[in-house]
Scaffold this motif. Structure first.
Motif, mmCIF file in Angstrom:
data_model
loop_
_atom_site.group_PDB
_atom_site.id
_atom_site.type_symbol
_atom_site.label_atom_id
_atom_site.label_comp_id
_atom_site.label_asym_id
_atom_site.label_seq_id
_atom_site.Cartn_x
_atom_site.Cartn_y
_atom_site.Cartn_z
ATOM 1 N N LYS A 1 -11.909 -8.824 -6.837
ATOM 2 C CA LYS A 1 -11.225 -10.131 -6.904
ATOM 3 C C LYS A 1 -9.725 -9.993 -6.618
ATOM 4 O O LYS A 1 -9.179 -10.711 -5.782
ATOM 5 N N SER A 2 -9.088 -9.052 -7.312
ATOM 6 C CA SER A 2 -7.638 -8.898 -7.116
ATOM 7 C C SER A 2 -7.329 -8.375 -5.719
ATOM 8 O O SER A 2 -6.318 -8.753 -5.120
ATOM 9 N N THR A 3 -8.194 -7.510 -5.209
ATOM 10 C CA THR A 3 -8.005 -6.996 -3.842
ATOM 11 C C THR A 3 -8.061 -8.168 -2.857
ATOM 12 O O THR A 3 -7.239 -8.273 -1.936
ATOM 13 N N GLU B 1 -6.254 -14.274 -13.338
ATOM 14 C CA GLU B 1 -6.548 -14.189 -14.782
ATOM 15 C C GLU B 1 -5.390 -14.741 -15.621
ATOM 16 O O GLU B 1 -4.976 -14.150 -16.621
ATOM 17 N N TYR C 1 -1.736 -7.386 1.227
ATOM 18 C CA TYR C 1 -2.463 -6.334 1.948
ATOM 19 C C TYR C 1 -2.780 -6.852 3.350
ATOM 20 O O TYR C 1 -3.220 -8.009 3.498
ATOM 21 N N HIS D 1 -12.443 -15.130 -15.717
ATOM 22 C CA HIS D 1 -13.685 -14.666 -16.353
ATOM 23 C C HIS D 1 -14.183 -15.724 -17.347
ATOM 24 O O HIS D 1 -15.147 -15.495 -18.060
ATOM 25 N N ARG E 1 0.820 -1.208 0.000
ATOM 26 C CA ARG E 1 0.000 0.000 0.000
ATOM 27 C C ARG E 1 0.859 1.265 0.000
ATOM 28 O O ARG E 1 0.484 2.268 -0.571
ATOM 29 N N GLY F 1 -17.591 -9.307 -11.660
ATOM 30 C CA GLY F 1 -17.393 -8.260 -12.674
ATOM 31 C C GLY F 1 -16.114 -7.469 -12.425
ATOM 32 O O GLY F 1 -15.463 -7.621 -11.379
ATOM 33 N N ASN F 2 -15.805 -6.612 -13.386
ATOM 34 C CA ASN F 2 -14.629 -5.745 -13.225
ATOM 35 C C ASN F 2 -14.823 -4.840 -12.015
ATOM 36 O O ASN F 2 -15.891 -4.266 -11.826
ATOM 37 N N GLY F 3 -13.779 -4.739 -11.223
ATOM 38 C CA GLY F 3 -13.831 -3.855 -10.058
ATOM 39 C C GLY F 3 -14.620 -4.428 -8.897
ATOM 40 O O GLY F 3 -14.924 -3.717 -7.929
ATOM 41 N N GLU G 1 1.957 1.816 -3.480
ATOM 42 C CA GLU G 1 0.828 2.291 -4.285
ATOM 43 C C GLU G 1 0.514 3.746 -3.945
ATOM 44 O O GLU G 1 0.199 4.541 -4.808
ATOM 45 N N PHE H 1 -13.883 2.284 -2.169
ATOM 46 C CA PHE H 1 -14.083 0.843 -2.284
ATOM 47 C C PHE H 1 -13.624 0.110 -1.021
ATOM 48 O O PHE H 1 -12.555 0.375 -0.489
#
Ligand SMILES: Nc1ncnc2c1ncn2[C@@H]1O[C@H](COP(=O)(O)OP(=O)(O)OP(=O)(O)O)[C@@H](O)[C@H]1O
Length: 542
Positions: free
Chosen positions: A362-364, A472, A373, A505, A92, A357-359, A95, A337
């Protein structure tokens, strides 16, 4: 970052005192010889003079050696420290503050290569200045006070200007940070830039050119001010000499006989004064670099639980349990988010597809799962243990992320040369024709995106960890290999006893998992076992 310890100060004094006395000896002899003092005109004085020069030279060499060691310790140790800091910092932080901070910290550090030169010259110049002033006092105290007053006025003008410069030097560094960002964009986004005339011209005209123009203007201004101030010091000294030549003797303050000594002293001291003035800009740069590096070290400070995360022993995996886990990107802004609440249990040997869906998060979730994280709230239990599990988590999980990276060197503990497992997997991944041998450099050459993902998966398997996380992974594979991945590779990994967690996906292959977890707005909205394809479609999408 730089702290002078008592030991260092003692070294400087040990050097400075004899150096001062010896240097003073040199000035003293010059002055007395010039003024025709008989006691100084014998042959032996030449030998004493040369001996003094020899001793001061040797003393300086010894001091330089110590100082160089000190400066190189600061430079090279901090290079390692900055690397360690960035590697240990939470994801973080990187980022939030941006990777360019790392680049500029490395560059700031390089400033300190000038430290030995600067310190030696400063110490020598200060000493010479003090000595010459003392000498002047011994000849005429009032004249010395007037000369000191004049020098002080020149110095005061100088310091006022210099002090106003440090914020400008700092602003210049900020321009350079932005510049590095553009450099990064050109390197990473070259294809995208090549593709668009507008993008290229906008990057150039709206960002790079204004940035470089501002930086050039400021850099020029800073250099110009430094240069002008340096000239003030030089011409200020001429004024001081004029006062000594024409004013002080006329006022009867300085005897004519001492004028030569005074002028010689001033000429002698002009070098050190100029040095001190020139070196100020180095100090300004040191101060700015030092505070920026301290800020970097502070922003990327080590978190206690990120230190000493080491592989101790191979760990068996039984279960991973999330209890009311939340993760916020922005703890202050609850509107932003948020992942969670996450409640789930992952058991050994499961093949779980993470969908949504996107956003949707999933990656979080993957970043929270892998310990990249830290959860903002809640508890993660690995094999029933909840305390200090971050290191354990990383010891049992290997991963291929969406933006996989093949490192330029093998930083892992396995070897690929002569490794039968590696050679076998080159065949399985259909890379045998692409990678001709099992040499490191062959495995790290340029690949197509799909091939590089396959190579990254081989590297992940070579880590021999029980859980494999794929984000992915198949998205970059051709349809044939994608089918092969879901229908043959996944069962093969299952046979090997791997627990597989894959973000995907590819709904045509959802039935190849044992369980599907669907995310929406950061929450798990479905967690269903795969019984039949038909049931799966109904339970997932209704
Ligand atoms: N570094 C970040 N800082 C702040 N917000 C972020 C960051 N990364 C992701 N987000 C936000 O978190 C939310 C979830 O993103 P995430 O990448 O987890 O989604 P995803 O389900 O993996 O999407 P995709 O299918 O597009 O890869 C998004 O709203 C995204 O904007």
């Amino acid at each position: 970052m730089i702290r002078l310890k008592i030991k260092n100060i003692v070294y400087i004094i040990l050097y400075a005192l004899p150096n001062t006395i010896l240097s003073f000896g040199i000035v003293y002899i010059i002055n007395n010889v010039l003024s025709g003092n008989q006691a100084f005109l014998g042959d032996h004085m030449g030998i004493v003079f040369l001996a003094l020069i020899g001793y001061t030279y040797l003393l300086n060499i010894v001091f330089q050696k110590w100082l160089n060691k000190f400066a190189f310790d600061v430079l090279y140790d901090n290079e390692k420290k900055i690397f360690n800091q960035i590697l240990s910092a939470p994801m973080r932080s990187l980022e939030r503050f941006g990777s360019k901070r790392f680049l500029t910290a490395v560059e700031d550090l390089r400033t300190f290569s000038q430290l030995p030169y600067t310190v030696t010259h400063t110490v020598n110049s200060v000493l010479m200045l003090v000595l010459c002033l003392v000498y002047m006092f011994s000849l005429s105290s009032i004249s010395a006070l007037i000369v000191i007053g004049l020098i002080a006025i020149v110095a005061a003008c100088y310091f006022v200007v210099i002090n106003s410069m440090s914020s400008q030097v700092s602003t210049l560094r900020e321009y350079n940070e932005d510049y590095y960002q553009y450099v990064g964009d050109v390197i990473d986004g070259f294809q995208e830039l090549k593709l668009s005339f507008f993008r290229r011209t906008n990057l150039m005209n709206k960002f790079l050119v204004p940035n470089r123009d501002l930086a050039k203007k400021l850099d020029f201004k800073i250099s110009y001010i430094f240069l002008s101030v340096n000239l003030i010091s030089q011409y200020g000294l001429y004024v001081v000499i004029a006062v000594i030549l024409f004013v002080l003797p006329g006022m009867g303050i300085l005897p004519r006989a001492d004028v030569i000594s005074y002028v010689v002293i001033i000429m002698f001291v002009s070098g050190p004064i100029n040095n001190l003035i020139n070196l100020q800009q180095m100090y300004t740069r040191f101060i700015v670099a030092n505070s920026r590096i301290n800020r970097f070290l502070n922003d990327f400070k080590l978190l206690a639980n990120d230190v000493n995360l080491e592989v101790t022993e191979s760990l068996e995996f039984e279960s991973l349990v999330f209890k009311d886990v939340y993760f916020y990107y922005d703890e202050e802004n609850k509107e932003s988010f948020a992942l969670g609440p996450i409640n789930l249990e992952i058991k050994k040997g499961e093949t779980i597809f993470i969908v949504g869906g996107n956003g949707s998060g999933k990656s979080t979730f993957i970043n929270a799962l892998t310990g990249i994280y830290d959860p903002s709230m809640g508890e993660i239990a690995l094999n029933g243990k909840t305390e200090n599990i971050k290191g354990d988590l990383q010891n049992i999980i290997s991963s291929v992320f969406t933006q996989n990276h093949i490192f330029s060197n093998n930083y892992d503990n396995y070897k690929i040369e002569g490794n039968t497992f590696y050679n076998e997997w080159l065949e399985i991944m259909k890379l045998k024709e692409v990678v001709a041998d099992d040499k490191e450099e062959s495995a790290r050459r340029g690949f197509s995106k799909g091939q590089s993902k396959r190579m990254s998966l081989i590297f992940a398997l070579l880590e021999e960890k029980p859980i494999i996380v794929l984000d992915e992974w198949a998205a970059d594979q051709d349809p044939q290999f994608r089918k092969y991945f879901y229908e043959e590779l996944i069962p093969k990994l299952q046979e090997m006893g791997k627990t597989i967690i894959a973000v995907t996906h590819d709904d045509a292959y959802f039935h190849n998992a044992n369980r599907i977890i669907k995310f929406d707005y950061g929450q798990i909205v479905r967690d269903v076992p795969v019984i039949s394809r038909q049931e799966l479609t109904e339970s997932l999408w209704q």
